[in-house]
Design an enzyme around this catalytic site. Structure first.
Site: not given
Ligand code: NAI
Length: 381
Positions: A134, A272, A201, A248
């Protein structure tokens, strides 16, 4: 005692939802404190109202006021087309360094959820708000900037990037990650929550997302050593458990074993996705509360947009801004007032007299307008 709260009505449905929510907040404070506490609301301008009155979408006076404020709340703001801002919300976050976006997710009985046991979800997402993809450092495929950057990556660093690629940069710092995790841990300890889960991640993006998790554990040990422990500890006692999940897997866990998760601390993009997915899981996307904060300012907001097609029609749902207001009462040291608002929401939704968006999903519901829903909530208090 009187506490000052600055408010921005917002655009579109903003003025209506605010007019419905504000008396409910006042009534809750009055009742919970037996009249001893009071909020002094002071309006500040942003968005279309500011443009009409001052010629600017985000007047300097608003920024200066917010820079010294402790509490503020806002309705949704239209993203000006060609107004010099990518988005007013993003501008506010950057200017005021609102580095943590906090979204609690819980279930309100009566709301139709896509899962069987939505009541098992009781989480709060702390999302880093300033870094990650972002940061806005992105270059279009074929542009001079992209070509220069790719040439550098290929020639200087030996990275195999196709010359025709669009490229984006994902900066994540130790400072930015640690201050977010610190907020999450402080909250969890203050509220007696059982765990903080670092969602990342890092198996793929080792030096950004992986570092986020590592910095999170480091911070917990360095600053909260005596009060925290980790999952390997078989006897955590009353200590806060710091754990981590690959993003995930976290999405699976949220569906399969939501009761094992409480406070989540995440980098920007994961947070988000996750905060909206969790809100949808309890059927509450339209009434989800949220806040953005720096170390000085707690800025509460309706999490939805301006819903232009509902504007001026008295059909919008004031739930999101009202529940954000309840979060604010909690942070102001008025947990009883916050509970009154929450309970009024539970009771009114259970009565099935709800605005159009909720009525559309509930069997046997009576549709009420924005104003009437506010009046019912007020009566429930
Ligand atoms: P939106 O959230 O305004 O609308 C999405 C859908 O949800 C629409 O069908 C809308 O009617 C409905 N909806 C939203 N809030 C509702 C409420 N309180 N009650 C009943 N229905 C509701 O998102 P959209 O259409 O993408 O954006 C419209 C404008 O809002 C744009 O200018 C956008 O930039 C801005 N926006 C501002 C945000 C903010 O200030 N935080 C966040 C998202 C969008």
């Amino acid at each position: 005692m009187t506490q000052v709260v600055y408010f921005i009505e917002g655009d579109g449905i903003g003025p209506e939802i605010w007019a419905a929510a504000r008396p409910v907040l006042d009534a809750a404070v009055k009742k919970a404190s037996a009249g001893a506490r009071k909020i002094e609301w002071r309006e500040i301008l942003a968005g279309e109202k500011a443009l009409n009155e001052t010629g600017e979408y985000l007047p300097q006076e608003t920024i200066d006021t917010l820079r010294q404020a402790e509490f503020a709340i806002k309705g949704p703001l239209t993203t000006p087309v060609g107004g010099g801002f990518r988005s007013l919300n993003v501008a506010l976050r950057q200017i005021l360094d609102l580095y943590a976006c906090i979204r609690p997710i819980r279930y309100y009985p009566g709301i139709v959820s896509p899962v069987r046991n939505p009541e098992k979800v009781d989480m709060i997402v702390f999302r880093e708000n300033t870094e990650d993809v972002y940061a806005g450092i992105e270059y279009e495929s074929g542009s001079q900037e992209a070509k220069r950057l790719i040439s550098f990556l290929r020639e200087e660093l030996g990275a195999n990037v196709d010359l025709s690629a669009g490229v984006g940069i994902k900066p994540m710092t130790e400072h930015g990650s640690k201050r977010l995790v610190r907020k999450a841990i402080q909250y969890a300890l203050a509220q007696g929550k059982p765990s903080v889960t670092l969602v990342h991640k890092g198996n793929i993006m080792k030096f950004t997302e992986g570092a986020f998790a590592r910095w999170g554990y480091e911070l917990a040990a360095a600053e909260f050593g005596g009060q925290t422990t980790n999952e390997a500890d078989e006897a955590p006692g009353s200590r806060l458990v710091i754990k981590d999940r690959i993003a995930d897997n976290m999405f699976q866990q949220a569906l399969m074993k939501p009761e094992l998760y409480s406070v989540l601390a995440t980098p920007n993009l994961n947070g988000d996705y996750l905060s909206d997915a969790l809100a949808a899981q309890v059927g509450g996307l339209g009434i989800a509360p949220g806040m953005n904060c720096s170390d000085q300012l707690a800025f509460f907001e309706a999490t939805h947009g301006t819903a232009p097609k509902h504007a001026g029609k008295d059909t919008a749902n004031p739930g999101s801004i009202l529940l954000s207001g309840a979060m604010m009462l909690e942070q102001m040291g008025l947990p009883e007032a916050a509970a009154l608002v929450q309970n009024a929401m539970v009771k009114t939704i259970a009565s099935k007299h709800v605005p159009r968006d909720l009525a559309a999903q509930m069997e046997g519901a009576v549709t009420v307008g924005c104003r009437e829903f506010g009046e019912l909530l007020l009566a429930a208090i």
